[in-house]
Design an enzyme around this catalytic site. Structure first.
Site, mmCIF file in Angstrom:
data_model
loop_
_atom_site.group_PDB
_atom_site.id
_atom_site.type_symbol
_atom_site.label_atom_id
_atom_site.label_comp_id
_atom_site.label_asym_id
_atom_site.label_seq_id
_atom_site.Cartn_x
_atom_site.Cartn_y
_atom_site.Cartn_z
ATOM 1 C CE LYS A 38 -1.689 3.109 2.536
ATOM 2 N NZ LYS A 38 -1.744 4.215 1.584
ATOM 3 C CD GLU A 47 13.158 1.493 9.834
ATOM 4 O OE1 GLU A 47 13.474 2.464 10.550
ATOM 5 O OE2 GLU A 47 13.827 0.451 9.753
ATOM 6 C CB CYS A 61 12.544 9.713 9.073
ATOM 7 S SG CYS A 61 13.622 8.784 7.968
ATOM 8 C CD GLU A 74 9.095 13.302 12.030
ATOM 9 O OE1 GLU A 74 7.951 12.828 12.051
ATOM 10 O OE2 GLU A 74 10.076 12.691 11.568
#
Ligand code: NAD
Length: 476
Positions: free
Chosen positions: A169, A244, A278, A378
């Site tokens: 996906k 992750e 990231c 973040e």
């Protein structure tokens, strides 16, 4: 205007049962440049059934057969690098240099999976036991928008190397890139059913993958919130999970560092992938006694950082991927000022002279502390935060005072001292005076940055279940 209608099940392009069409944008102009038809739960079930049917035969293939299949994947992806780059720049706004890297990475990462497979031990003798590492089953692979093609190829090549089949996906926002990958993989002539791709929303297709009993394993790259949700959702069917997730990585500048020499690394680490990475080094820890000097050199360095049209070779930072992401970054630039941090460069709004597109001004705050939201959350945009520290002990303590632990950078003159600091930082990866990537080493995060590891033999192991055979002499 591209219309992407098909998904891919059992080696064929098929029209989804799902009826919804989703708009794709060019973030540099905000224009709608295409539409993708989204799959639904029924489409996902069909893809899972195909992967499940293909699993027994694929799980029995030899190492050599898998290498042959991965080699054709590699050739097909390498041949599409140029087309992929166009899709990446158009749909995602990656600056030219980054876009080139992102376009060749999918083939590179398949080559790395081949190398890892060649060296992998699927059987080991442990005392009187034979330990056989067997593929877990169908893997659900879910990718984010910030490096969609690379994550599809990494996860798929590793799953196939282990003997698993897959349902992918991809990010619904990255359908142009997915389409290029899909055409390449189709041309590679992989056995039908070993990989299947369903474009769709996370809360529809992703949820179905997370709940379905025939999916044994999920490998997810994306936000920590969705990662946590997937662990909960997968618990009922006891799914194996590799996650992750996000990061708020520290760049620790030691007091013996040559600031002129390290500044390019500091800024590159922070503004990697337009700040939408990231591993971006967004918290810059600087010795208080040399703060003014660091600020002066950082300010000079910022004059070289250009945010603009990703087609221009001199653009370092492209647009944010969406209006929502642009607004999120603007909010944080406002929040930083409200919290009392001082703007060293950048600020709210678009860069000077830019009137359209989701471009932001590359921004650095200074005089911040680690309690501020700009130091904890973040942001996922080109917004960096300088935090002063008194001594090495405090630098390590600030570096570790975060929910995340994906990556860190240590910069200083003495390799021994840098390594001493690096060993104390709670992070899946710590780079010392470099931004180099070692693909055969494990990649993944401590704490909220993830679960498990990808890359190299660690990546393959994550798709395997150890089975122990203990034998004795035949009974007399
Ligand atoms: P996201 O979590 O919003 O989405 C990631 C994927 O999950 C998308 O395909 C999305 O459709 C899907 N999804 C959403 N809801 C879901 C649900 N309920 N069930 C199953 N799937 C669902 O993340 P994003 O905004 O696409 O990507 C940015 C995030 O990814 C950042 O937090 C970034 O740090 C992280 N990221 C991590 C790494 C890493 O290697 N650690 C790499 C790249 C990005």
């Amino acid at each position: 205007m591209q219309r992407i209608e098909h998904m891919y099940i059992n080696g064929e392009f098929v029209i989804p049962h799902g009826q919804e069409w989703f708009d794709l944008h060019n973030p540099s102009t905000e224009e709608v440049i295409g539409q993708v038809r989204l799959g639904d739960a029924l489409d996902t079930q069909r893809a899972i059934a195909a992967a499940n049917a293909a699993f027994p035969a694929w799980a029995r293939t030899s190492r050599e057969e898998r290498i042959t299949v991965l080699q054709s994947m590699h050739r097909a992806m390498a041949a599409r690098a140029e087309e992929l780059q166009e899709a990446i720049v158009l749909e995602y706004g990656a600056p030219a240099v980054r876009g080139r890297w992102m376009a060749t990475y999918p083939a590179d990462v398949i080559a790395q999976a081949i190398e890892a497979l060649k060296a992998f031990d699927f059987e080991q003798q442990v005392g009187m036991a034979k330990v056989i590492l067997t593929p877990v089953g169908v893997a659900g692979l879910i990718t984010p928008w910030n490096s969609n093609a690379g994550f599809i190829c990494n996860k798929l090549a590793t799953a196939l190397a282990a003997g698993c089949t897959a349902v992918i996906k991809p990010s619904e926002m990255s359908a142009l890139q997915t389409q290029v990958v899909l055409r390449a993989l189709h041309e590679a002539g992989l056995p039908p059913g070993i990989f299947n791709i369903v474009n769709g929303r996370g809360d529809v297709v992703g949820e179905e993958i997370a709940r379905h009993p025939d999916v044994a394993k999920i490998s997810f790259t994306g936000s920590s919130t969705i990662g946590q949700h997937l662990v909960r959702a997968g618990a009922d069917t006891m799914k194996r999970v590799t996650l992750e997730l996000g990061g708020k990585s520290p760049t620790v500048v030691l007091d013996d560092a040559d600031f002129q020499a390290v500044m390019p690394l500091v800024l590159q680490a922070g503004f990697l992938n337009s700040g939408q990475a990231c591993i971006a080094g967004t918290r810059i820890l600087v010795p208080r006694k040399r703060l003014a000097e660091f600020e002066r050199i950082a300010k000079e360095g910022m004059l070289q950082i250009k945010s603009g049209d990703p087609h221009n070779a001199d653009s370092d930072i492209g647009p944010m991927v969406s209006q929502k992401q642009w607004e999120r970054v603007q909010d944080y630039i406002r929040i930083g000022q409200e919290e009392g941090a001082r703007l060293l460069a950048g600020g709210e709004g678009r860069p000077e002279g830019v009137h359209a597109g989701w471009f932001v001004r590359p921004t650095i705050f200074t005089d911040a502390n680690n309690r501020m939201r700009i130091a904890r959350d973040e942001i996922f945009g080109p917004v960096l935060t300088i935090i002063p520290y008194e001594d090495d002990v405090e630098a390590v303590s600030i570096a570790n005072d975060t929910d995340y632990g994906l990556s860190a950078l240590v910069l200083g003159k003495s390799p021994e001292r840098c390594e001493h600091i690096a060993r104390q930082i709670d992070s899946g990866r710590v780079l010392i005076n470099t931004l180099a990537h070692e693909p055969s080493a494990p990649f993944g995060g401590f704490k909220h940055s993830g679960l498990g590891r990808e890359m190299g033999k660690w990546g393959i192991s994550a798709y395997l279940e150890p089975k122990t055979l203990v034998t004795s002499d035949p009974l007399k």
